[in-house]
Design an enzyme around this catalytic site. Structure first.
Site, PDB file in Angstrom:
ATOM      1  N   HIS A   6      35.022 -37.237   8.071  1.00 14.51           N
ATOM      2  CA  HIS A   6      35.599 -36.318   7.116  1.00 14.51           C
ATOM      3  C   HIS A   6      37.023 -36.915   6.725  1.00 14.51           C
ATOM      4  CE1 HIS A   6      32.740 -33.152   7.876  1.00 14.51           C
ATOM      5  NE2 HIS A   6      32.993 -33.058   8.991  1.00 14.51           N
ATOM      6  N   HIS A  51       0.652  -1.308   0.161  1.00 14.64           N
ATOM      7  CA  HIS A  51      -0.096   0.079   0.025  1.00 14.64           C
ATOM      8  C   HIS A  51       0.797   1.288   0.070  1.00 14.64           C
ATOM      9  CE1 HIS A  51      -2.901  -3.083   1.771  1.00 14.64           C
ATOM     10  NE2 HIS A  51      -3.583  -2.538   1.090  1.00 14.64           N
ATOM     11  N   ASP A  66      28.764 -33.188   6.679  1.00 16.08           N
ATOM     12  CA  ASP A  66      28.032 -32.805   7.752  1.00 16.08           C
ATOM     13  C   ASP A  66      26.556 -32.905   7.490  1.00 16.08           C
ATOM     14  OD1 ASP A  66      30.253 -32.705   9.673  1.00 16.08           O
ATOM     15  OD2 ASP A  66      30.453 -30.464   9.164  1.00 16.08           O
ATOM     16  N   ASP A 111      31.998 -31.965  18.750  1.00 11.83           N
ATOM     17  CA  ASP A 111      32.188 -33.180  18.040  1.00 11.83           C
ATOM     18  C   ASP A 111      33.518 -33.482  17.327  1.00 11.83           C
ATOM     19  OD1 ASP A 111      31.787 -35.557  17.119  1.00 11.83           O
ATOM     20  OD2 ASP A 111      29.551 -35.534  16.892  1.00 11.83           O
ATOM     21  N   HIS A 124      34.051 -36.877  15.298  1.00 13.59           N
ATOM     22  CA  HIS A 124      33.394 -37.316  13.928  1.00 13.59           C
ATOM     23  C   HIS A 124      34.468 -36.942  12.875  1.00 13.59           C
ATOM     24  CE1 HIS A 124      32.447 -33.156  13.358  1.00 13.59           C
ATOM     25  NE2 HIS A 124      32.217 -33.187  12.378  1.00 13.59           N
TER      26      HIS A 124
END
Length: 460
Positions: free
Chosen positions: A219, A109, A372, A211, A214
């Site tokens: 990886h 508007h 990931d 973490d 991992h």
């Protein structure tokens, strides 16, 4: 559900002592809505970096939880933030991600707003509103608190929340390793690299916060081809762990640190194809960092790989040099915004290398981010099953093996491969989800002092 019943229910979802979390906290829509209220509705949330708003009228469009906000540099140099929401019929007043504006105009508007949020223009004000509209009552809705810390601008919806300085607390000692090692401070480079991940927003936070477990497995392929200097405390294939190679630091009221302790070797830049420009920079400026930060931070931590988490959704990693905020988009989706980060005093050749390496490793098509994303999406997807979502998951590595040090804040566990930080993260989640107001949220600096007293008495 009344407060006591809801608190009892939430208490059953997380158990700090055993490291247990109920899997339902990653999928349940009612829990997610309470998170928007209790966590994103009252924690300090990252909005922008000062370097992104250098001039009056500069703005960025971002999110606080699922609320869309505009962050705007004012004429007096201050920064304000507003809901990107026209109070007439609720449309956006700005569609651009960033830019410089003298005013914001609603496309529906035509209402217009100054950069200070005030309503300045109403089409047909005389003939349709009979000049009776009080424009002072219909400005943009302002975010209750906005403050900055050494270049990082945060906002908070809760007027009763602690100040930003108090909210960051002892975490300031840690993040100054990046924000204050050099006189010029820090900056973000390029535009946000945005990607949507079909996973719960808490999962990437815990993944980076603590973490290290991992890395050598998830990886392994990326690490085998991209690591030039090596990184203390990590190995490919989870076959060996140097427990002395780093620290997991929590008990910082939701914030956490995962740090190797080899800044003097510059191993934080171990993922660079050619780390020499970074090593040259570190060697040339080491004495400055030591003078500003002291021996421990200036020698052992500046130049190391460090993961900083400012709860609930901001993470930045000196060494890998990426800076990231996670915007929740439902219980099973989040949008990830990433920038490359640099110290302003770095030479341009090193800044260019940092940007290139950040995109190569942790960009939307990066070597590490793809690994990931696959894992976090699988964890979330499996929670759709009726039986699976009744199960529990555990972060129970090295329970009880914590201590404090007189020379650094926080409650610490040895090693980068440790789930200490994850347990503390979910403890803070539980604290905030239960508390009706900020005064009921625990301050874990008291816990650190208690542990220190026990150590001094020789109590296990």
């Amino acid at each position: 559900m009344d407060f006591s019943a809801r608190s009892a229910a939430i208490n059953k979802l997380v158990d700090f002592d055993s490291g247990r979390q109920a899997k339902i906290i990653f999928t349940d829509p009612d829990i997610y809505q309470l998170e928007l209220e209790r966590i994103y509705g009252r924690c300090w949330l990252f909005l922008a970096h000062e370097s992104q708003l250098p001039e009056a009228g500069d703005f960025m469009r971002t999110f606080m939880g699922e609320d869309e906000v505009l962050v705007v540099r004012q004429q007096d140099g201050s920064v304000k933030a507003f809901l990107n929401f026209c109070p007439h019929r609720g449309n956006r007043v700005c569609k651009a991600d960033w830019g410089n504006q003298r005013q914001f105009n609603c496309a529906y508007h035509g209402w217009s707003f100054s950069t200070d949020g005030s309503l300045t223009g109403v089409p047909l004000e005389e003939v349709a509103y009979y000049n009776e509209i009080d424009k002072s009552k219909f400005g943009l809705i302002e975010v209750d608190q906005v403050a900055s810390y050494k270049g990082l601008i945060f906002g908070c919806f809760d007027p009763n929340a602690p100040s930003l300085s108090d909210y960051l607390g002892d975490m300031k000692w840690w993040i100054d390793i990046w924000l204050d090692a050099m006189p010029g401070g820090s900056e973000l480079m390029g535009n946000a690299q945005k990607v949507v991940i079909d996973a719960n927003w808490k999962l990437p936070i815990e993944n980076v916060a603590g973490d290290g477990y991992h890395l050598g497995w998830a990886h392994a392929g990326a690490m085998s081809v991209s690591t030039s200097l090596g990184l203390s405390g990590l190995s490919v294939g989870n076959t060996d762990v140097d427990i002395q190679g780093g620290l997991s630091v929590a008990g910082l009221n939701g914030h956490s640190v995962l740090a190797s302790l080899d800044g003097d070797t510059g191993s934080g830049y171990g993922f660079y194809p050619d780390p020499q420009p970074a090593l040259d920079y570190l060697n040339a400026n080491r004495s400055v960092a030591v003078e500003r930060l002291g021996e421990l931070r200036g020698n052992k931590l500046w130049g190391a790989q460090i993961n900083f988490t400012i709860y609930p959704n901001l993470q930045f990693l000196p060494g890998l040099n990426w800076f990231r905020v996670y915007h929740p988009k439902g219980p099973g989706r989040y949008e990830q915004w990433t920038w490359a980060m640099a110290e302003k005093d770095m030479p341009q050749v090193l800044k260019d290398q940092i940007l290139d390496n950040q995109i190569r490793t942790f960009g939307p098509a990066g070597l590490f981010d793809n690994d990931d994303g696959d894992n976090l999406e699988a964890i979330t997807e499996l929670g759709r099953g009726w039986r699976t979502r009744q199960a529990d998951v555990y972060a129970n590595m090295a329970i009880g093996r914590h201590f404090v040090r007189h020379d650094m804040p926080g409650i610490i566990a040895e090693g980068l491969v440790c789930e200490h930080n994850q347990r503390w993260m979910y403890r803070r989640w539980q604290d905030l989800m239960i508390a009706e107001e900020w005064q009921q949220v625990p301050d874990y600096r008291d816990e650190a002092q208690r542990i220190a007293a026990q150590q001094n008495r020789g109590v296990a």
